[in-house]
Design a protein around this motif. Sequence first.
Motif, PDB file in Angstrom:
ATOM      1  N   SER A 177      20.521  77.548 -38.808  1.00  0.00           N
ATOM      2  CA  SER A 177      21.862  76.984 -38.923  1.00  0.00           C
ATOM      3  C   SER A 177      22.072  76.440 -40.334  1.00  0.00           C
ATOM      4  O   SER A 177      21.126  76.250 -41.088  1.00  0.00           O
ATOM      5  CB  SER A 177      22.063  75.860 -37.906  1.00  0.00           C
ATOM      6  N   ARG A 178      23.340  76.186 -40.661  1.00  0.00           N
ATOM      7  CA  ARG A 178      23.654  75.603 -41.966  1.00  0.00           C
ATOM      8  C   ARG A 178      22.960  74.261 -42.150  1.00  0.00           C
ATOM      9  O   ARG A 178      22.628  73.873 -43.251  1.00  0.00           O
ATOM     10  CB  ARG A 178      25.168  75.423 -42.109  1.00  0.00           C
ATOM     11  N   MET A 179      22.743  73.533 -41.060  1.00  0.00           N
ATOM     12  CA  MET A 179      22.115  72.213 -41.166  1.00  0.00           C
ATOM     13  C   MET A 179      20.663  72.317 -41.612  1.00  0.00           C
ATOM     14  O   MET A 179      20.097  71.358 -42.086  1.00  0.00           O
ATOM     15  CB  MET A 179      22.192  71.474 -39.829  1.00  0.00           C
ATOM     16  N   ASP A 180      20.042  73.500 -41.457  1.00  0.00           N
ATOM     17  CA  ASP A 180      18.648  73.643 -41.831  1.00  0.00           C
ATOM     18  C   ASP A 180      18.450  73.645 -43.343  1.00  0.00           C
ATOM     19  O   ASP A 180      17.378  73.350 -43.828  1.00  0.00           O
ATOM     20  CB  ASP A 180      18.072  74.924 -41.233  1.00  0.00           C
ATOM     21  N   TYR A 181      19.457  74.015 -44.122  1.00  0.00           N
ATOM     22  CA  TYR A 181      19.256  74.101 -45.559  1.00  0.00           C
ATOM     23  C   TYR A 181      20.290  73.362 -46.390  1.00  0.00           C
ATOM     24  O   TYR A 181      20.090  73.148 -47.560  1.00  0.00           O
ATOM     25  CB  TYR A 181      19.163  75.558 -46.010  1.00  0.00           C
ATOM     26  N   ASP A 182      21.397  72.978 -45.830  1.00  0.00           N
ATOM     27  CA  ASP A 182      22.375  72.173 -46.549  1.00  0.00           C
ATOM     28  C   ASP A 182      22.125  70.698 -46.259  1.00  0.00           C
ATOM     29  O   ASP A 182      21.502  70.349 -45.267  1.00  0.00           O
ATOM     30  CB  ASP A 182      23.802  72.500 -46.091  1.00  0.00           C
ATOM     31  N   GLU A 183      22.628  69.858 -47.149  1.00  0.00           N
ATOM     32  CA  GLU A 183      22.583  68.429 -46.846  1.00  0.00           C
ATOM     33  C   GLU A 183      23.447  68.176 -45.615  1.00  0.00           C
ATOM     34  O   GLU A 183      24.562  68.689 -45.521  1.00  0.00           O
ATOM     35  CB  GLU A 183      23.111  67.623 -48.028  1.00  0.00           C
ATOM     36  N   PRO A 184      22.943  67.416 -44.674  1.00  0.00           N
ATOM     37  CA  PRO A 184      23.727  67.176 -43.451  1.00  0.00           C
ATOM     38  C   PRO A 184      25.054  66.483 -43.778  1.00  0.00           C
ATOM     39  O   PRO A 184      25.098  65.582 -44.618  1.00  0.00           O
ATOM     40  CB  PRO A 184      22.846  66.257 -42.614  1.00  0.00           C
ATOM     41  N   LYS A 243      20.946  60.894 -38.965  1.00  0.00           N
ATOM     42  CA  LYS A 243      20.970  59.670 -39.768  1.00  0.00           C
ATOM     43  C   LYS A 243      22.059  59.578 -40.825  1.00  0.00           C
ATOM     44  O   LYS A 243      22.284  58.501 -41.366  1.00  0.00           O
ATOM     45  CB  LYS A 243      19.608  59.461 -40.451  1.00  0.00           C
ATOM     46  N   ASN A 244      22.760  60.666 -41.150  1.00  0.00           N
ATOM     47  CA  ASN A 244      23.772  60.589 -42.204  1.00  0.00           C
ATOM     48  C   ASN A 244      25.083  60.074 -41.602  1.00  0.00           C
ATOM     49  O   ASN A 244      26.006  60.849 -41.337  1.00  0.00           O
ATOM     50  CB  ASN A 244      23.955  61.938 -42.893  1.00  0.00           C
ATOM     51  N   LEU A 245      25.121  58.773 -41.383  1.00  0.00           N
ATOM     52  CA  LEU A 245      26.233  58.122 -40.699  1.00  0.00           C
ATOM     53  C   LEU A 245      26.830  57.010 -41.547  1.00  0.00           C
ATOM     54  O   LEU A 245      26.134  56.405 -42.362  1.00  0.00           O
ATOM     55  CB  LEU A 245      25.755  57.487 -39.383  1.00  0.00           C
ATOM     56  N   GLU A 246      28.090  56.754 -41.313  1.00  0.00           N
ATOM     57  CA  GLU A 246      28.736  55.515 -41.744  1.00  0.00           C
ATOM     58  C   GLU A 246      29.416  54.963 -40.492  1.00  0.00           C
ATOM     59  O   GLU A 246      29.799  55.715 -39.602  1.00  0.00           O
ATOM     60  CB  GLU A 246      29.751  55.741 -42.864  1.00  0.00           C
ATOM     61  N   SER A 288      25.330  69.918 -34.671  1.00  0.00           N
ATOM     62  CA  SER A 288      24.734  71.250 -34.589  1.00  0.00           C
ATOM     63  C   SER A 288      25.742  72.249 -34.008  1.00  0.00           C
ATOM     64  O   SER A 288      25.904  73.357 -34.539  1.00  0.00           O
ATOM     65  CB  SER A 288      23.467  71.205 -33.735  1.00  0.00           C
ATOM     66  N   HIS A 289      26.428  71.853 -32.948  1.00  0.00           N
ATOM     67  CA  HIS A 289      27.442  72.736 -32.356  1.00  0.00           C
ATOM     68  C   HIS A 289      28.592  72.986 -33.333  1.00  0.00           C
ATOM     69  O   HIS A 289      29.023  74.127 -33.509  1.00  0.00           O
ATOM     70  CB  HIS A 289      27.998  72.130 -31.063  1.00  0.00           C
ATOM     71  N   LEU A 290      29.085  71.940 -33.961  1.00  0.00           N
ATOM     72  CA  LEU A 290      30.224  72.097 -34.871  1.00  0.00           C
ATOM     73  C   LEU A 290      29.863  72.920 -36.103  1.00  0.00           C
ATOM     74  O   LEU A 290      30.639  73.770 -36.539  1.00  0.00           O
ATOM     75  CB  LEU A 290      30.763  70.727 -35.279  1.00  0.00           C
ATOM     76  N   GLU A 291      28.713  72.661 -36.682  1.00  0.00           N
ATOM     77  CA  GLU A 291      28.311  73.378 -37.889  1.00  0.00           C
ATOM     78  C   GLU A 291      28.023  74.849 -37.610  1.00  0.00           C
ATOM     79  O   GLU A 291      28.164  75.691 -38.498  1.00  0.00           O
ATOM     80  CB  GLU A 291      27.088  72.718 -38.527  1.00  0.00           C
ATOM     81  N   SER A 292      27.626  75.189 -36.388  1.00  0.00           N
ATOM     82  CA  SER A 292      27.343  76.591 -36.059  1.00  0.00           C
ATOM     83  C   SER A 292      28.598  77.341 -35.618  1.00  0.00           C
ATOM     84  O   SER A 292      28.541  78.544 -35.366  1.00  0.00           O
ATOM     85  CB  SER A 292      26.266  76.673 -34.972  1.00  0.00           C
ATOM     86  N   ARG A 293      29.716  76.652 -35.545  1.00  0.00           N
ATOM     87  CA  ARG A 293      30.990  77.253 -35.153  1.00  0.00           C
ATOM     88  C   ARG A 293      32.056  76.862 -36.182  1.00  0.00           C
ATOM     89  O   ARG A 293      32.820  75.926 -35.965  1.00  0.00           O
ATOM     90  CB  ARG A 293      31.381  76.767 -33.760  1.00  0.00           C
ATOM     91  N   PRO A 294      32.119  77.573 -37.285  1.00  0.00           N
ATOM     92  CA  PRO A 294      33.011  77.162 -38.384  1.00  0.00           C
ATOM     93  C   PRO A 294      34.492  77.132 -38.016  1.00  0.00           C
ATOM     94  O   PRO A 294      35.275  76.479 -38.692  1.00  0.00           O
ATOM     95  CB  PRO A 294      32.742  78.181 -39.490  1.00  0.00           C
ATOM     96  N   ASN A 295      34.894  77.803 -36.959  1.00  0.00           N
ATOM     97  CA  ASN A 295      36.302  77.777 -36.549  1.00  0.00           C
ATOM     98  C   ASN A 295      36.636  76.616 -35.616  1.00  0.00           C
ATOM     99  O   ASN A 295      37.797  76.408 -35.261  1.00  0.00           O
ATOM    100  CB  ASN A 295      36.699  79.100 -35.890  1.00  0.00           C
TER     101      ASN A 295
END
Length: 130
Positions: free
Chosen positions: A2-9, A38-41, A114-121
């Motif tokens: 997934s994109r999360m595996d190599y991009d900054e979350p 962990k990348n939260l505000e 994970s669900h959102l990043e794997s479904r760009p639409n």
Amino acid sequence: MSRMDYDEPPLVSVAIITYNQADIIAHTLASVAAQTYKNLEIIIGDDASSDETPEVINQILAAGSTPYQLIRREKNIGITRNLNDVLSHCQGKYIALLGGDDLWLPEKVEVAISHLESRPNASFLCHGSI
């Protein structure tokens, strides 16, 4: 992969609205702190609580490492206006809504992103609650 595996979350803004929830807000914030993602505000709008809700929030969040903003109202403006104002302060790619009296399971945000990043639409994600 997934994109999360190599991009900054992506940053996720946790939008919380509260009103007189001093007795439960510590548990709510603990469920945010326990997230595996962990990348939260955290952006909290307190709608002029007459109890110790703002003090509890500041005490807990000041001791942690997650960036947060507490917007404390002097006059009650109601749920809708409070939420809209909190949303306007969110900086994240995604916004996760959480009531001041709700709890999350530890992997809630990680699974959602994970669900959102794997479904760009996809533009939003909802799920059942118990």
